[in-house]
Motif scaffolding. Sequence first.
Motif, PDB file in Angstrom:
ATOM      1  N   ILE A   1       0.857  -1.176   0.000  1.00  0.00           N
ATOM      2  CA  ILE A   1       0.000   0.000   0.000  1.00  0.00           C
ATOM      3  C   ILE A   1       0.901   1.236   0.000  1.00  0.00           C
ATOM      4  CG2 ILE A   1      -0.271   0.306   2.535  1.00  0.00           C
ATOM      5  CD1 ILE A   1      -3.391   0.391   1.797  1.00  0.00           C
ATOM      6  N   ARG A   2       0.518   2.236  -0.784  1.00  0.00           N
ATOM      7  CA  ARG A   2       1.378   3.403  -0.957  1.00  0.00           C
ATOM      8  C   ARG A   2       0.733   4.628  -0.304  1.00  0.00           C
ATOM      9  NH1 ARG A   2       2.531   6.147  -5.808  1.00  0.00           N
ATOM     10  NH2 ARG A   2       0.740   5.107  -6.736  1.00  0.00           N
ATOM     11  N   PHE A   3       1.522   5.351   0.493  1.00  0.00           N
ATOM     12  CA  PHE A   3       1.030   6.626   1.020  1.00  0.00           C
ATOM     13  C   PHE A   3       1.027   7.636  -0.115  1.00  0.00           C
ATOM     14  CE2 PHE A   3       0.167  10.182   3.571  1.00  0.00           C
ATOM     15  CZ  PHE A   3       1.036  11.199   3.217  1.00  0.00           C
ATOM     16  N   ILE A   4      -0.078   8.392  -0.251  1.00  0.00           N
ATOM     17  CA  ILE A   4      -0.189   9.334  -1.374  1.00  0.00           C
ATOM     18  C   ILE A   4      -0.079  10.777  -0.889  1.00  0.00           C
ATOM     19  CG2 ILE A   4      -1.632  10.146  -3.285  1.00  0.00           C
ATOM     20  CD1 ILE A   4      -0.632   7.206  -3.605  1.00  0.00           C
ATOM     21  N   ALA A   5      -0.936  11.143   0.055  1.00  0.00           N
ATOM     22  CA  ALA A   5      -0.926  12.547   0.523  1.00  0.00           C
ATOM     23  C   ALA A   5      -1.689  12.641   1.834  1.00  0.00           C
ATOM     24  CB  ALA A   5      -1.599  13.440  -0.526  1.00  0.00           C
ATOM     25  N   ALA A   6      -1.494  13.792   2.514  1.00  0.00           N
ATOM     26  CA  ALA A   6      -2.227  14.053   3.765  1.00  0.00           C
ATOM     27  C   ALA A   6      -2.661  15.510   3.799  1.00  0.00           C
ATOM     28  CB  ALA A   6      -1.340  13.736   4.970  1.00  0.00           C
ATOM     29  N   SER A   7      -3.774  15.737   4.479  1.00  0.00           N
ATOM     30  CA  SER A   7      -4.274  17.124   4.592  1.00  0.00           C
ATOM     31  C   SER A   7      -5.051  17.247   5.891  1.00  0.00           C
ATOM     32  CB  SER A   7      -5.217  17.442   3.416  1.00  0.00           C
ATOM     33  OG  SER A   7      -6.482  16.797   3.639  1.00  0.00           O
TER      34      SER A   7
ATOM     35  N   VAL B   1      -1.865  -3.036   8.396  1.00  0.00           N
ATOM     36  CA  VAL B   1      -0.493  -3.138   8.923  1.00  0.00           C
ATOM     37  C   VAL B   1       0.435  -2.074   8.329  1.00  0.00           C
ATOM     38  CG1 VAL B   1       1.489  -4.680   9.194  1.00  0.00           C
ATOM     39  CG2 VAL B   1      -0.829  -5.579   9.437  1.00  0.00           C
ATOM     40  N   PRO B   2       0.535  -1.966   6.998  1.00  0.00           N
ATOM     41  CA  PRO B   2       1.445  -0.924   6.472  1.00  0.00           C
ATOM     42  C   PRO B   2       0.976   0.502   6.754  1.00  0.00           C
ATOM     43  CG  PRO B   2       0.341  -2.108   4.672  1.00  0.00           C
ATOM     44  CD  PRO B   2       0.008  -2.832   5.939  1.00  0.00           C
TER      45      PRO B   2
ATOM     46  N   HIS C   1      -5.085  11.059   5.997  1.00  0.00           N
ATOM     47  CA  HIS C   1      -3.947  10.436   5.292  1.00  0.00           C
ATOM     48  C   HIS C   1      -4.502   9.494   4.216  1.00  0.00           C
ATOM     49  CE1 HIS C   1      -1.432  11.621   8.837  1.00  0.00           C
ATOM     50  NE2 HIS C   1      -2.575  11.419   9.467  1.00  0.00           N
ATOM     51  N   GLY C   2      -4.097   9.710   2.967  1.00  0.00           N
ATOM     52  CA  GLY C   2      -4.605   8.913   1.845  1.00  0.00           C
ATOM     53  C   GLY C   2      -3.600   7.863   1.392  1.00  0.00           C
ATOM     54  N   PHE C   3      -4.114   6.636   1.204  1.00  0.00           N
ATOM     55  CA  PHE C   3      -3.263   5.518   0.789  1.00  0.00           C
ATOM     56  C   PHE C   3      -3.895   4.829  -0.421  1.00  0.00           C
ATOM     57  CE2 PHE C   3      -0.517   5.258   4.564  1.00  0.00           C
ATOM     58  CZ  PHE C   3      -1.255   5.929   5.516  1.00  0.00           C
ATOM     59  N   GLN C   4      -3.063   4.131  -1.206  1.00  0.00           N
ATOM     60  CA  GLN C   4      -3.619   3.366  -2.332  1.00  0.00           C
ATOM     61  C   GLN C   4      -3.032   1.956  -2.340  1.00  0.00           C
ATOM     62  OE1 GLN C   4      -3.148   5.010  -6.351  1.00  0.00           O
ATOM     63  NE2 GLN C   4      -5.214   4.168  -6.789  1.00  0.00           N
ATOM     64  N   GLU C   5      -3.966   0.972  -2.466  1.00  0.00           N
ATOM     65  CA  GLU C   5      -3.539  -0.429  -2.548  1.00  0.00           C
ATOM     66  C   GLU C   5      -2.965  -0.665  -3.945  1.00  0.00           C
ATOM     67  OE1 GLU C   5      -7.177  -2.509  -0.710  1.00  0.00           O
ATOM     68  OE2 GLU C   5      -5.974  -4.172  -1.494  1.00  0.00           O
ATOM     69  N   GLU C   6      -1.733  -1.171  -4.041  1.00  0.00           N
ATOM     70  CA  GLU C   6      -1.125  -1.290  -5.377  1.00  0.00           C
ATOM     71  C   GLU C   6      -1.845  -2.339  -6.220  1.00  0.00           C
ATOM     72  OE1 GLU C   6       2.889   1.040  -4.880  1.00  0.00           O
ATOM     73  OE2 GLU C   6       3.177  -1.081  -5.429  1.00  0.00           O
ATOM     74  N   SER C   7      -2.300  -3.436  -5.570  1.00  0.00           N
ATOM     75  CA  SER C   7      -2.894  -4.530  -6.377  1.00  0.00           C
ATOM     76  C   SER C   7      -4.245  -4.103  -6.960  1.00  0.00           C
ATOM     77  CB  SER C   7      -3.094  -5.766  -5.479  1.00  0.00           C
ATOM     78  OG  SER C   7      -3.863  -5.374  -4.338  1.00  0.00           O
ATOM     79  N   SER C   8      -5.122  -3.511  -6.133  1.00  0.00           N
ATOM     80  CA  SER C   8      -6.497  -3.239  -6.604  1.00  0.00           C
ATOM     81  C   SER C   8      -6.715  -1.776  -6.991  1.00  0.00           C
ATOM     82  CB  SER C   8      -7.467  -3.568  -5.464  1.00  0.00           C
ATOM     83  OG  SER C   8      -7.213  -2.687  -4.371  1.00  0.00           O
ATOM     84  N   GLY C   9      -5.780  -0.909  -6.585  1.00  0.00           N
ATOM     85  CA  GLY C   9      -5.988   0.534  -6.839  1.00  0.00           C
ATOM     86  C   GLY C   9      -6.953   1.160  -5.836  1.00  0.00           C
ATOM     87  N   LYS C  10      -7.466   0.331  -4.901  1.00  0.00           N
ATOM     88  CA  LYS C  10      -8.426   0.864  -3.911  1.00  0.00           C
ATOM     89  C   LYS C  10      -7.771   1.941  -3.064  1.00  0.00           C
ATOM     90  CE  LYS C  10     -12.041  -2.494  -2.991  1.00  0.00           C
ATOM     91  NZ  LYS C  10     -12.797  -3.153  -1.905  1.00  0.00           N
ATOM     92  N   GLU C  11      -8.568   2.973  -2.724  1.00  0.00           N
ATOM     93  CA  GLU C  11      -8.054   4.100  -1.947  1.00  0.00           C
ATOM     94  C   GLU C  11      -8.624   4.036  -0.535  1.00  0.00           C
ATOM     95  OE1 GLU C  11     -10.097   6.590  -4.597  1.00  0.00           O
ATOM     96  OE2 GLU C  11      -8.336   7.151  -5.781  1.00  0.00           O
TER      97      GLU C  11
END
Length: 211
Positions: free
Chosen positions: A3-9, A134-135, A21-31
């Motif tokens: 899962i990738r951290f994208i941005a925070a506001s 977890v991540p 805090h916004g994250f994106q799952e690499e496999s599904s693209g889910k946010e």
Amino acid sequence: MTIRFIAASQLPTPWATFMLHGFQEESSGKEHVVLTLGDVTTPAPVLARVHSECLTGDALFSMRCDCGYQLQEALKRIADEGRGALLYLRQEGRGIGLLNKIRAYALQDDGADTVEANERLGFGADQRRYDICVPMLAHLGIQSLRLMTNNPRKVEALSQDGVEIHERLPITTGRNPFNEHYLTTKVGKLDHMMDLDDFTPASSVDIERDA
Ligand SMILES: Nc1nc2c(ncn2[C@@H]2O[C@H](COP(=O)(O)OP(=O)(O)OP(=O)(O)O)[C@@H](O)[C@H]2O)c(=O)[nH]1
Ligand SMILES: [Zn+2]
């Protein structure tokens, strides 16, 4: 699970201004998002909720479930404490998605319960996973949770995934005539740890308006 951290506001709410805090799952693209308040990186266990997306309850004021009431109650409790985290997981419908949940609701309108409806559609009773937590928790430096939940399977799954659950705190709110059967089914078939008498009823205004 990557899962990738994208941005925070900042996110101002009626209870407090959280960090979003916004994250994106690499496999599904889910946010997925996490709301935090205060310094959650210190070792003291963090008051937290792992909340599964429920568009109908969280955004459309549905009284068919307790999700929207729990979401507000969790944010209020975190604001009262001045420190905490709410992980908002895009796993609508206990993982079957919104449109399948509407199909399941239609079956429930014809008498099925929330577990039977899922199964008639060919799904399991609960298809959710929590390893994405977890991540996200690691990224935020959160070491241990005081988890607001009535769901033992959620506690067990998170623990097995390696999340340190220091304490489980009940979050019984929003009981009303429209979700009584759903709540009793969760106790009877999904092992939820709650006694309906412990529930804070939904506000009487809602019930009068909809009775
Ligand atoms: N498939 C299906 N999903 C539902 C139904 N009612 C609520 N949900 C979904 O269930 C999820 C919330 O699950 P709950 O059992 O209410 O709560 P929980 O997260 O398991 O447990 P708590 O932490 O105690 O709230 C959300 O994704 C809702 O969209 C239903 O009748 N059918
Ligand atoms: Zn719901």
